[in-house]
Scaffold this motif. Structure first.
Motif, PDB file in Angstrom:
ATOM      1  N   ARG A   1       2.798  -0.811  14.087  1.00 11.15           N
ATOM      2  CA  ARG A   1       2.128  -0.337  12.870  1.00 11.15           C
ATOM      3  C   ARG A   1       2.074   1.197  12.859  1.00 11.15           C
ATOM      4  N   GLY A   2       1.795   1.792  14.014  1.00 12.46           N
ATOM      5  CA  GLY A   2       1.772   3.248  14.109  1.00 12.46           C
ATOM      6  C   GLY A   2       3.122   3.891  13.880  1.00 12.46           C
ATOM      7  N   ALA A   3       4.198   3.168  14.211  1.00 13.20           N
ATOM      8  CA  ALA A   3       5.530   3.697  13.929  1.00 13.20           C
ATOM      9  C   ALA A   3       5.780   3.739  12.428  1.00 13.20           C
ATOM     10  N   PHE A   4       5.251   2.765  11.702  1.00 15.08           N
ATOM     11  CA  PHE A   4       5.480   2.726  10.263  1.00 15.08           C
ATOM     12  C   PHE A   4       4.821   3.897   9.545  1.00 15.08           C
TER      13      PHE A   4
ATOM     14  N   SER B   1       3.811   8.756   0.605  1.00 14.79           N
ATOM     15  CA  SER B   1       3.958   7.328   0.841  1.00 14.79           C
ATOM     16  C   SER B   1       4.005   7.075   2.341  1.00 14.79           C
ATOM     17  N   VAL B   2       3.810   5.820   2.727  1.00 17.71           N
ATOM     18  CA  VAL B   2       3.833   5.488   4.152  1.00 17.71           C
ATOM     19  C   VAL B   2       5.194   5.811   4.756  1.00 17.71           C
ATOM     20  N   LEU B   3       6.269   5.559   4.019  1.00 18.05           N
ATOM     21  CA  LEU B   3       7.601   5.890   4.526  1.00 18.05           C
ATOM     22  C   LEU B   3       7.762   7.405   4.672  1.00 18.05           C
ATOM     23  N   GLN B   4       7.246   8.168   3.733  1.00 17.91           N
ATOM     24  CA  GLN B   4       7.294   9.620   3.857  1.00 17.91           C
ATOM     25  C   GLN B   4       6.491  10.100   5.063  1.00 17.91           C
TER      26      GLN B   4
ATOM     27  N   ARG C   1       0.829  -1.208   0.000  1.00 19.49           N
ATOM     28  CA  ARG C   1       0.000   0.000   0.000  1.00 19.49           C
ATOM     29  C   ARG C   1       0.859   1.252   0.000  1.00 19.49           C
ATOM     30  N   ALA C   2       0.512   2.190  -0.878  1.00 20.69           N
ATOM     31  CA  ALA C   2       1.289   3.429  -0.989  1.00 20.69           C
ATOM     32  C   ALA C   2       0.935   4.428   0.101  1.00 20.69           C
TER      33      ALA C   2
ATOM     34  N   ARG D   1       6.427   2.063  -0.035  1.00 22.92           N
ATOM     35  CA  ARG D   1       5.086   1.552   0.238  1.00 22.92           C
ATOM     36  C   ARG D   1       5.123   0.588   1.432  1.00 22.92           C
ATOM     37  N   PHE D   2       3.948   0.309   1.999  1.00 26.13           N
ATOM     38  CA  PHE D   2       3.827  -0.579   3.157  1.00 26.13           C
ATOM     39  C   PHE D   2       3.356  -1.948   2.696  1.00 26.13           C
ATOM     40  N   ASP D   3       4.120  -2.993   3.023  1.00 29.53           N
ATOM     41  CA  ASP D   3       3.806  -4.354   2.604  1.00 29.53           C
ATOM     42  C   ASP D   3       3.148  -5.098   3.767  1.00 29.53           C
TER      43      ASP D   3
END
Length: 235
Positions: free
Chosen positions: A217-220, A63-66, A41-42, A148-150
């Protein structure tokens, strides 16, 4: 997490002569619990309990990383300087020594890979638009190489290593995960992953010294950092 053997041997997740596949189990029922868990997921960090990601969270096209990184962009200009990293670490509950050392090391490691050109930044700036270029090895791979988050990789953190509690990690299980994720000779990745996860454990473990699944999950997606900051302000 393992279920009875599937009728189709090609669906087996354990190999009789590879003991590690039995020790680090996968969740064979994840597709029944979450739609398309193989699809990275982006915009949202999803799992079976949060199929749309963090409720009420606006990804703002990132993105999730951003989203994870942007918490440390304290002035919202898309660039993170060491003093902003320091402020962000302090905001989530880190002490002065950890915040100071962390701000130097984090920006030192991530600054050059995220620069828009070949010239290093003398101020060790991190550009959030390029944060995916700072992804290191020996990690959980819950972020893919584009940020993205896998969901399947995230689920594997707990199916493989959450042996005491299915949705949480003890410190020993966390250390086992770090060792299990190591890529050969990737010394920078080993140190970076250990620093990230142990820092997360230090600020976000619960009263039973467990790192809960939803906390991770919240940290991601960065929502955990906002909660920690709010909790610190209200205390």
């Amino acid at each position: 997490m393992a279920s009875s053997s599937p009728a189709d041997p090609s669906l087996e997740t354990e190999a009789p002569h590879a003991a590690v596949t039995r020790e680090r189990r996968l969740n064979p029922d994840l597709q029944e619990q979450l739609t398309k868990p193989y699809l990275a997921r982006a915009l949202a960090a999803v799992d079976p309990s949060h199929p749309q990601g963090t409720r009420g969270r606006d990804p703002r096209g990132m993105s999730v990383l951003q989203q994870h990184a942007t918490f440390f962009d304290r002035n919202g200009d898309g660039i993170i300087y060491p003093w902003e990293t320091f402020q962000g670490l302090r905001a989530i509950g880190c002490g002065y020594p950890v915040s100071f050392l962390g701000s130097i090391l984090i920006n030192l490691v991530l600054s050059y890979p995220t620069q828009p050109g070949w010239i290093p930044s003398p101020l060790l700036s991190i550009h959030i638009k390029n944060i995916h270029k700072g992804k290191h090895g020996s990690d959980s791979e819950a972020y893919d190489t584009e940020g993205r988050f896998d969901p399947s990789k995230f689920d594997a953190i707990f199916s493989k290593y959450g042996l005491t509690h299915p949705n949480a990690l003890t410190k020993d299980e966390l250390m086992s995960m770090l060792k299990g994720n190591r890529n050969m000779y990737d010394f920078l990745g080993w140190v970076t992953a250990a620093g990230e996860w142990l820092l997360l454990y230090s600020v976000a473990r619960d009263k039973d010294d467990l790192l809960q699944r939803d906390t991770v999950r919240g940290a991601f997606d960065g929502s955990l950092f906002e909660r920690l900051q709010d909790n610190k302000k209200s205390s």
